[in-house]
Design an enzyme around this catalytic site. Structure first.
Site, PDB file in Angstrom:
ATOM      1  CB  CYS A 190       6.807 -41.632 -12.589  1.00 23.40           C
ATOM      2  SG  CYS A 190       7.589 -42.983 -11.694  1.00 23.40           S
ATOM      3  NE  ARG A 199      -5.859  -4.780  -2.792  1.00 18.90           N
ATOM      4  CZ  ARG A 199      -6.317  -4.985  -1.575  1.00 18.90           C
ATOM      5  NH1 ARG A 199      -5.494  -4.922  -0.539  1.00 18.90           N
ATOM      6  NH2 ARG A 199      -7.586  -5.247  -1.366  1.00 18.90           N
ATOM      7  N   GLY A 259      -8.165  -7.644   4.430  1.00 18.51           N
ATOM      8  CA  GLY A 259      -9.045  -7.897   5.561  1.00 18.51           C
ATOM      9  C   GLY A 259      -8.398  -8.560   6.754  1.00 18.51           C
ATOM     10  CG  MET A 264      -2.765  -7.413   9.433  1.00 17.82           C
ATOM     11  SD  MET A 264      -1.061  -7.000   9.050  1.00 17.82           S
ATOM     12  CE  MET A 264      -1.154  -6.631   7.311  1.00 17.82           C
ATOM     13  CB  SER A 274      11.071 -43.854 -13.933  1.00 16.20           C
ATOM     14  OG  SER A 274       9.950 -43.096 -13.581  1.00 16.20           O
ATOM     15  CE  LYS A 328      -3.629  -0.015   2.693  1.00 20.11           C
ATOM     16  NZ  LYS A 328      -4.790  -0.006   1.787  1.00 20.11           N
ATOM     17  CE1 TYR A 380       9.118 -39.917 -17.399  1.00 23.84           C
ATOM     18  CE2 TYR A 380      11.074 -40.137 -18.762  1.00 23.84           C
ATOM     19  CZ  TYR A 380      10.156 -40.684 -17.881  1.00 23.84           C
ATOM     20  OH  TYR A 380      10.287 -41.990 -17.479  1.00 23.84           O
ATOM     21  NE  ARG A 393      -7.568   2.784   4.511  1.00 23.19           N
ATOM     22  CZ  ARG A 393      -7.963   4.029   4.291  1.00 23.19           C
ATOM     23  NH1 ARG A 393      -7.061   5.011   4.298  1.00 23.19           N
ATOM     24  NH2 ARG A 393      -9.234   4.313   4.068  1.00 23.19           N
ATOM     25  CG  HIS A 429      -5.139 -45.705  -0.905  1.00 25.49           C
ATOM     26  ND1 HIS A 429      -6.471 -45.790  -1.259  1.00 25.49           N
ATOM     27  CD2 HIS A 429      -4.460 -46.467  -1.793  1.00 25.49           C
ATOM     28  CE1 HIS A 429      -6.599 -46.582  -2.312  1.00 25.49           C
ATOM     29  NE2 HIS A 429      -5.394 -47.010  -2.655  1.00 25.49           N
TER      30      HIS A 429
END
Length: 892
Positions: A844, A352, A105, A107, A777, A26, A864, A96, A468
């Site tokens: 993976c 902002r 909202g 503080m 992998s 701000k 990958y 502020r 799981h």
């Protein structure tokens, strides 16, 4: 002397937008707007460094701060022609907060500071309507008492309601100056009665009380929780902004409002917002009065009879339009603005970067790039990859009524509604009857795969974000709420108790996997819509990323979904997941429970055509893209029959005695199945299993290649190796089968054999293993468990404490532990390449869809990552951001 205070006003400022860390968002933007010559009420910012010093020194301020604040107050007084605390011409200020990261909202704020029994009379005499001064004074007492003196709002609301009732006023009655004067007296009496001391009259005492409250609010419960949710460090602190008041409550030519330079819901390029005539800022957000539309077009679209700002105050509206265009071009992003109109003159109180939905973020980023305000690289980096989940899953209609029964963990995004079922068998039966259901379990196990697949969503009372249920649901793209511990399930009576209600099998509930809520009844859903901007941005991302993105898939639905989302192959096909349905699990159990090779081969003969047909379909869907198939890797307990009915089914299929099978199942029971008889150990002990799977793979590759015309080069992955010798034994069986199938069908097969690195020893011996492995992998789910010594399914009971005490900053099953597990991955990659420079390296585990983990994979040069189908777009975007970040770092 350290500079603690930075002034702004009248077109000049001691700060700018580049000092966000010091002045907070701000304060930095107020300074920047001043430098741009915009109408900003003068003021000053107390830096975030004071907040840090405040908490480091037992909530004491630096010694020279007071003198700098006094000097800044005089400067503001000079610019406004007023004097703080003066009896005849008082300066009033707002106080502020303003952290470097937006925390809307969270503080505290105090308006109209400087009013007291003397200055209110001065303000009344200076204003055309004295009502304004007394209205402002009662607002100040309410806000200051709540924020600084810790008196709840309701104390003052009760007084106001009692006053209106005693006068016979309605809710909408406009009170006079005399009315407000009486209410102010009652408010002051309330403070005296509740606190035993009068409401403070000294403006300087008021100011330091408010400054202390703002700094104190940095550590209030809601701010701490917000920082935790958004990974904002406590050490950043907040700034305090003290600014001359401008008044939107000075009559019908005054107003206050909030606006966005583009629509934050859908991203449309239009001024979007609300305002109130004759009001102060808190009125807009408090909802006491219905706000009005800013533009005439928005008013007409909403069917409102209240005038727009465009019609009510056309000059102020024209100035707002001019400023919004200037600020968006300057900041090169959609802006969230706060403004006040005081007797026809527009004042800017804040700008902002505006918060927006994922849908809006995509459109805004693409539009800004097409408008030339930002580059495509910047557009890619503007989107939070995780936010794409909002676009890929159904969501609850925001206008729907929610009756919350319970709250658990938001384990898998999206929402689903359906009838309660308590078993996987019920879920499967429901699908056959074309009924939608929610599978409700205490916890799920791999044997619930078919039920989870059939259900619209999953709800468990136990388990965490990496249980799981959570992991499998995310992989399936199904919503899941886990760990809803307040829910009680009674399997005997077939009931679920939640939120004081008893629900039975067949009753409807809705789960919201994005926030963890469990809701009563059927609730309207919004289906995902992938906009044109989604495809555009994904195309841009693909042009910049280096990492390839594959998917974890073993069902045709998963494979097709992943291809639709841009997957470039299958990085992990978990073959054990193909055996949980119907006759398959019986044949699988036959194979496991057989006590000799002949029995196993009999069962494997039943499984072979099932495997082959599965692989044919996957190869056809992927049309020549790489497919990595992992050989069987089941902890045996996941497949063993437990109930008498299940044992009897297998006994009948094998033509043997049920009691004999029960005893055999007991023999195979393990104390620690995760580290037991699984992975390559099965293939070493029972090579016929690997042979069957290899035959199924090769025969399927030949068949799919002939059907599609796209040559198939399968990648066969041997799981859980710890030595090269294990891999060599299994690889020999695979090679022999390739030769056999090739000769039978008169073709030469192209394939590769690699391994999953999921044990620390395998990572350490990667150089040796790479002599036989053509690809690695990294199975980071199990590598994390075996490295950290933490069970993923049991970690939920203590990981929260570890994160709260900063022992672990992130859940290591969500974001890769780069210092420990990551070092093993990097070491294995380096050693593997040293032996085999062209070795293919992928990841993976569940981490393959996590942006922070993807950035790590980019940094160590993996080829990958592979993730669940619904995380493919997230991975594509995260990989592009990782590549761009790497370039930026190198250039810097």
């Amino acid at each position: 002397m350290t500079k603690w205070v930075y002034t702004f006003g009248d077109g000049q400022a001691e700060g700018n937008s580049g000092l966000k860390n010091l002045l907070g968002g701000k304060g930095a933007n107020l300074a920047e707007m001043c430098n741009l010559g915009l109408p900003v009420p003068p003021g000053f910012t107390i830096s975030t460094e004071v907040c840090t010093a405040f908490y480091e020194n037992d909530r004491r301020y630096p010694l020279d701060l007071a003198a700098q604040v006094d000097a800044a107050l005089r400067h503001v007084g000079t610019l406004t022609g007023r004097i703080f605390g003066d009896a005849s011409n008082p300066l009033l200020v707002s106080v502020r907060s303003g952290a470097r990261a937006s925390m809307p909202g969270m503080m505290d704020t105090v308006l109209n500071l400087g009013l007291n029994d003397v200055t209110v009379e001065a303000m009344a005499s200076l204003a055309s309507n004295p009502r304004f001064a007394w209205d402002s004074y009662r607002r100040f007492i309410t806000m200051y008492s709540n924020v600084v003196l810790d008196l709840d709002h309701h104390n003052f609301e009760d007084i106001l309601e009692e006053f209106k009732d005693s006068k016979g006023f309605t809710l909408d009655t406009e009170l006079s100056a005399e009315d407000w004067k009486q209410i102010v007296g009652a408010y002051k009496n309330c403070v005296q009665e509740k606190l035993g001391r009068p409401f403070p009259q000294d403006p300087h005492e008021q100011l330091w009380g408010a400054i202390g409250a703002v700094f104190g609010s940095w550590m209030n419960a809601r701010a701490i929780k917000y920082r935790e949710l958004h990974s904002i460090p406590e050490s950043w602190g907040t700034a305090v902004n003290v600014q001359a008041m401008v008044f939107g409550n000075m009559g019908e030519t005054s107003a206050t409002g909030v606006a966005f330079t583009r629509n934050p819901s859908n991203g449309a390029k239009e001024l979007y917002g609300e305002f109130l005539l004759n009001a102060q800022g808190e009125d807009v957000v408090a909802g006491i009065r219905t706000p009005q539309d800013i533009t005439e077009a928005a008013r007409i679209a909403a069917g409102s009879t209240k005038p727009s700002l465009e019609m009510s105050l056309p000059e102020a509206y024209a100035e707002l339009v001019r400023i919004y265009g200037l600020l968006e071009k300057h900041y090169r992003d959609m802006q969230d603005l706060e403004f006040t109109v005081q007797q026809g003159k527009l004042w800017m109180l804040q700008t902002r970067n505006g918060k927006r939905t994922a849908k809006a973020a995509l459109r805004i980023a693409v539009d800004l790039a097409n408008e030339g305000l930002i580059t495509r690289e910047e557009a890619i980096q503007r989107i939070d990859p995780a936010a794409l989940d909002q676009l890929l899953h159904p969501t609850i209609d925001p206008n729907a009524t929610r009756v919350v029964l319970s709250t658990g963990l938001p384990a898998s995004p999206g929402a689903a509604t359906g009838a309660i079922v308590f078993t996987s068998e019920e879920a499967e039966q429901a699908v056959k009857e074309k009924r939608k259901v929610i599978l409700v379990r205490v916890e799920t196990s791999p044997e619930d795969i078919h039920g989870m697949h059939a259900a619209e969503g999953i709800l468990t009372t136990r388990g965490g974000m990496t249980s799981h249920a959570a992991v499998v649901a995310r992989g399936m793209g199904k919503p899941c709420v886990s760990g809803a511990g307040a829910i009680r399930i009674d399997m005997v009576s077939g009931t679920m108790t939640a939120g004081g209600r008893v629900l039975k099998r067949g009753d409807f509930i809705t789960i919201d996997g994005s926030n963890g809520q469990v809701l009563l009844g059927e609730i309207a859903m919004l289906q995902p819509e992938l906009s044109g901007e989604f495809g555009t941005l994904m195309g841009w991302a693909d042009a910049f990323r280096r990492l390839r993105i594959r998917t974890n898939a073993e069902t045709p639905l998963d494979a097709r979904t992943a291809v639709k989302f841009g997957a470039e192959g299958i990085g992990l096909c978990r073959t054990e997941h193909m055996f949980f349905d119907g006759d398959r699990i019986i044949a699988m159990r036959e194979m496991i429970l057989a006590d000799d090779e002949k029995g196993r081969r009999t069962a494997l003969d039943k499984l072979l055509p099932m495997q082959r047909s599965d692989f044919v379909e996957l190869f056809e869907i992927m049309r020549g893209l790489p497919v990595t198939i992992r050989l069987l890797d089941p902890p045996l307990h996941e497949f063993l029959p437990h109930e008498a009915r299940e044992i009897q089914e297998v006994a009948e299929a094998m033509g043997t005695n049920a009691e004999k099978l029960r005893l055999r199942a007991l023999e195979l029971k393990e104390s620690n199945p995760m580290l037991g008889f699984r992975g390559c150990r099965l293939a070493v002990a029972y090579p016929e299993i690997a042979e069957m799977q290899a035959r199924a793979i090769f025969e399927a590759a030949i068949e799919a290649g002939r059907k599609s015309g796209a040559p198939v080069t399968p990648e066969i992955m041997v799981p859980l190796v710890m030595t090269k010798a294990e891999l060599d034994l299994v690889k020999a069986r695979i090679d022999a089968m390739a030769k056999m199938v090739g000769e039978e069908q008169g073709v030469e097969l192209n394939y590769s054999v690699g391994t999953m690195i999921e044990l620390p020893r395998a990572a350490l011996k990667a150089g040796d293993i790479a002599k036989s492995a053509e690809f690695f992998s990294f199975g980071t789910n199990d590598l994390t468990q075996t490295t950290l010594g933490i069970s993923r399914d049991d970690a939920g009971s203590f990981l929260g404490s570890y994160k709260a005490r900063n022992i672990l900053t992130e859940d290591p099953f969500v974001t890769l532990d780069q210092e420990g597990v990551g070092e093993l991955v990097q070491l294995a990659a380096e050693r593997g390449r040293r032996t085999r420079p062209d070795i293919k390296l992928g990841l993976c585990g569940e981490h393959g869809g996590d942006p922070a983990s993807i950035a790590f994979c980019e940094s160590v040069g993996l080829d990958y990552v592979s993730c669940s189908p619904f995380r493919v777009p997230i991975a594509r975007l995260a990989a592009a951001q990782a590549a761009l970040g790497k370039v930026t770092k190198a250039e810097g």
